[in-house]
Design a protein around this motif. Structure first.
Motif, PDB file in Angstrom:
ATOM      1  N   ASP A  70      53.617 -47.608 -76.853  1.00  0.00           N
ATOM      2  CA  ASP A  70      54.110 -46.310 -76.371  1.00  0.00           C
ATOM      3  C   ASP A  70      55.618 -46.196 -76.543  1.00  0.00           C
ATOM      4  O   ASP A  70      56.132 -45.150 -76.941  1.00  0.00           O
ATOM      5  CB  ASP A  70      53.746 -46.102 -74.899  1.00  0.00           C
ATOM      6  CG  ASP A  70      52.306 -45.682 -74.708  1.00  0.00           C
ATOM      7  OD1 ASP A  70      51.666 -45.280 -75.705  1.00  0.00           O
ATOM      8  OD2 ASP A  70      51.820 -45.755 -73.565  1.00  0.00           O
ATOM      9  N   GLN A  78      57.716 -43.497 -79.030  1.00  0.00           N
ATOM     10  CA  GLN A  78      58.658 -42.541 -78.453  1.00  0.00           C
ATOM     11  C   GLN A  78      59.908 -42.425 -79.314  1.00  0.00           C
ATOM     12  O   GLN A  78      60.195 -43.274 -80.145  1.00  0.00           O
ATOM     13  CB  GLN A  78      59.071 -42.979 -77.048  1.00  0.00           C
ATOM     14  CG  GLN A  78      57.986 -42.849 -76.039  1.00  0.00           C
ATOM     15  CD  GLN A  78      58.417 -43.408 -74.687  1.00  0.00           C
ATOM     16  OE1 GLN A  78      59.481 -43.963 -74.549  1.00  0.00           O
ATOM     17  NE2 GLN A  78      57.546 -43.272 -73.710  1.00  0.00           N
ATOM     18  N   ASN A  79      60.662 -41.390 -79.063  1.00  0.00           N
ATOM     19  CA  ASN A  79      61.973 -41.134 -79.644  1.00  0.00           C
ATOM     20  C   ASN A  79      62.063 -41.374 -81.146  1.00  0.00           C
ATOM     21  O   ASN A  79      62.132 -40.447 -81.918  1.00  0.00           O
ATOM     22  CB  ASN A  79      63.052 -41.936 -78.931  1.00  0.00           C
ATOM     23  CG  ASN A  79      63.131 -41.578 -77.460  1.00  0.00           C
ATOM     24  OD1 ASN A  79      62.751 -40.488 -77.057  1.00  0.00           O
ATOM     25  ND2 ASN A  79      63.602 -42.490 -76.651  1.00  0.00           N
ATOM     26  N   ARG A 135      60.305 -42.930 -84.266  1.00  0.00           N
ATOM     27  CA  ARG A 135      59.103 -43.540 -84.844  1.00  0.00           C
ATOM     28  C   ARG A 135      59.422 -44.500 -85.988  1.00  0.00           C
ATOM     29  O   ARG A 135      58.564 -45.236 -86.433  1.00  0.00           O
ATOM     30  CB  ARG A 135      58.139 -42.465 -85.324  1.00  0.00           C
ATOM     31  CG  ARG A 135      57.511 -41.712 -84.183  1.00  0.00           C
ATOM     32  CD  ARG A 135      56.500 -40.723 -84.714  1.00  0.00           C
ATOM     33  NE  ARG A 135      55.974 -39.930 -83.632  1.00  0.00           N
ATOM     34  CZ  ARG A 135      54.802 -40.162 -83.074  1.00  0.00           C
ATOM     35  NH1 ARG A 135      54.067 -41.142 -83.493  1.00  0.00           N
ATOM     36  NH2 ARG A 135      54.375 -39.392 -82.120  1.00  0.00           N
TER      37      ARG A 135
END
Length: 120
Positions: free
Chosen positions: A50, A54-55, A57
């Motif tokens: 996760d 996020q933010n 990739r």
């Protein structure tokens, strides 16, 4: 995380039924500890993935490689601690652990592949 819980519950049911109906010779008495360990590892790796999703990739590959190394190191520590404590039926313990390791690795690759296809 729900697929990991479901997969662990399915394996627990299969192991329980196998233990009750005569296949206990193939199961180590500590199979419950192994399932709990793999559920905890799955949760840890799920959280790590996760964070990787996020933010940015672009860092996903690094997080995935870190999760592979973390799984391997934690599994070696788990098996080492049990063998150091003198668990009985060492070959059966290691074989059961390796079988669960392969099942969980294949399952997590399947889930990860499914999620990556959806995100493309």
């Amino acid at each position: 995380m729900l697929p990991s819980i479901g997969f662990t519950a399915l394996l627990a049911i299969v192991f329980f039924i196998a233990e009750q109906y005569g296949a206990a010779v193939w199961l180590h008495p500590h199979w419950k500890y192994m399932l709990i360990f793999f559920l905890c590892i799955s949760f840890l790796l799920h959280r790590l993935m996760d964070i990787g999703f996020q933010n940015n990739r672009e860092k996903f590959v690094e997080f995935y490689m870190a999760s592979i190394v973390a799984r391997l190191v934690l599994c070696i520590i788990f098996v080492g601690v049990f063998l150091w404590q003198g668990v009985g039926a060492k070959k059966l313990f290691v074989l059961d652990f390796l079988a669960l390791y392969i099942f969980y690795t294949a399952f997590e690759i399947y889930i990860l592949n499914r999620n990556l296809r959806r995100d493309l």
